[in-house]
Design an enzyme around this catalytic site. Structure first.
Site, PDB file in Angstrom:
ATOM      1  CG  HIS A 211       5.390   1.624  -0.657  1.00 27.73           C
ATOM      2  ND1 HIS A 211       4.528   2.667  -0.876  1.00 27.73           N
ATOM      3  CD2 HIS A 211       5.742   1.156  -1.876  1.00 27.73           C
ATOM      4  CE1 HIS A 211       4.371   2.844  -2.186  1.00 27.73           C
ATOM      5  NE2 HIS A 211       5.089   1.938  -2.812  1.00 27.73           N
TER       6      HIS A 211
ATOM      7  CG  ASN B  30       5.229   4.193   5.077  1.00 27.14           C
ATOM      8  OD1 ASN B  30       4.085   4.043   5.521  1.00 27.14           O
ATOM      9  ND2 ASN B  30       5.454   4.382   3.781  1.00 27.14           N
TER      10      ASN B  30
ATOM     11  CD  GLU C 201      15.839  13.336   3.390  1.00 26.58           C
ATOM     12  OE1 GLU C 201      16.659  12.682   2.722  1.00 26.58           O
ATOM     13  OE2 GLU C 201      15.706  13.190   4.633  1.00 26.58           O
TER      14      GLU C 201
HETATM   15  C1  GRF Z   1      -1.544  -0.297   2.873  1.00 29.82           C
HETATM   16  O1  GRF Z   1      -1.596  -0.925   1.627  1.00 29.82           O
HETATM   17  C2  GRF Z   1      -0.186   0.284   3.128  1.00 29.82           C
HETATM   18  O2  GRF Z   1       0.844  -0.458   2.567  1.00 29.82           O
HETATM   19  C3  GRF Z   1      -0.272   1.629   2.450  1.00 29.82           C
HETATM   20  O3  GRF Z   1      -1.579   2.070   2.692  1.00 29.82           O
HETATM   21  C4  GRF Z   1      -2.421   0.941   2.904  1.00 29.82           C
HETATM   22  C5  GRF Z   1      -3.064   1.144   4.244  1.00 29.82           C
HETATM   23  O4  GRF Z   1      -4.009   0.149   4.542  1.00 29.82           O
HETATM   24  N1  GRF Z   1       0.761   2.515   2.930  1.00 29.82           N
HETATM   25  P1  GRF Z   1      -4.575   0.040   6.015  1.00 29.82           P
HETATM   26  O5  GRF Z   1      -5.159   1.400   6.372  1.00 29.82           O
HETATM   27  O6  GRF Z   1      -3.453  -0.334   6.936  1.00 29.82           O
HETATM   28  O7  GRF Z   1      -5.638  -1.017   5.932  1.00 29.82           O
END
Ligand code: GRF
Length: 208
Positions: A116, A114, A149
């Site tokens: 973040h 992921n 998790e």
């Molecule tokens: C991004 O800021 C990402 O870090 C977060 O959600 C946002 C998604 O943006 N998890 P996108 O859909 O990739 O433009």
């Protein structure tokens, strides 16, 4: 053999798009996006994927009930089935806004990544950029991490920093951070796809 990436996205899809473009430009050697799956039929990410000729699947989360009536188990088993058929090596969350439950996580241990928009472990959860501004940090950044998790709590793969400017508001900070996110996600996937690594507790060991 290509490293098969499956993208899960709920919204805009800019991280997905940046990854797809990097693959097209051979900046993530060996990687191939084999499908994009969205819980949201309205997600712009779906259109972007179709434009790029990447197969898409919609599993409309709302059709599994809303709020307290959301049937998470059924939604998740539908998601597992779809993702399973795509035989992923890595599953990349790119603005995927639902939590993944235990049943999904246990299918793909250490294969779900992921991004973040904060320097974890600070500012987990929603609106991380606003949390950072409200806290008054002078530097923030983004984190690519394994998914476990715990919300935004898995081992860290890559981070980059960004200075918070005095005039920043949530929008401007998010916009500037997004560019940093794109290059960090690409760099992290490049490392995961082309280098040997081990996950040693919470630490990544590259070329062990
Ligand atoms: C991004 O800021 C990402 O870090 C977060 O959600 C946002 C998604 O943006 N998890 P996108 O859909 O990739 O433009």
């Amino acid at each position: 053999m290509a490293v098969r990436l499956v993208i899960l996205a709920s919204g805009r899809g800019s991280n997905f798009s940046a990854i797809a473009e990097a693959i097209r430009q051979k900046k993530i050697p060996g990687a191939e996006i084999v499908g994009l799956v969205s819980n949201n039929p309205e997600a712009p990410a779906l259109l972007l994927a179709r434009e790029k000729g990447i197969p898409t699947t919609i599993i409309d989360a709302k059709s599994f009930g809303r709020g307290k009536l959301f049937d998470r188990a059924s939604y998740e088993s539908a998601l597992i089935e779809v993702v399973h058929r795509l035989s992923p090596d890595l599953i990349c969350l790119a603005g995927y806004m639902l939590l993944l439950g235990e049943s999904f996580l246990k299918h793909w241990p250490n294969q779900i990544v992921n991004i973040h928009p904060s320097l974890l472990p600070s500012f987990r959860g929603l609106r991380a950029q606003k949390q950072a501004l409200d806290y008054g940090v002078q530097w923030t950044g983004c984190t690519v991490h394994w998914v476990n998790e715990e919300l935004d709590g898995g081992p860290i793969i890559a981070q980059e920093i960004l200075e918070v400017l005095p005039q920043d508001d949530e929008d401007s900070l998010s916009t500037r951070l997004l560019e940093v996110e794109h290059r960090t996600y690409i760099k992290a996937l490049g490392m995961l796809c082309s280098q040997a690594y081990q996950i040693d507790g919470r630490r990544m060991r590259w070329n062990p």
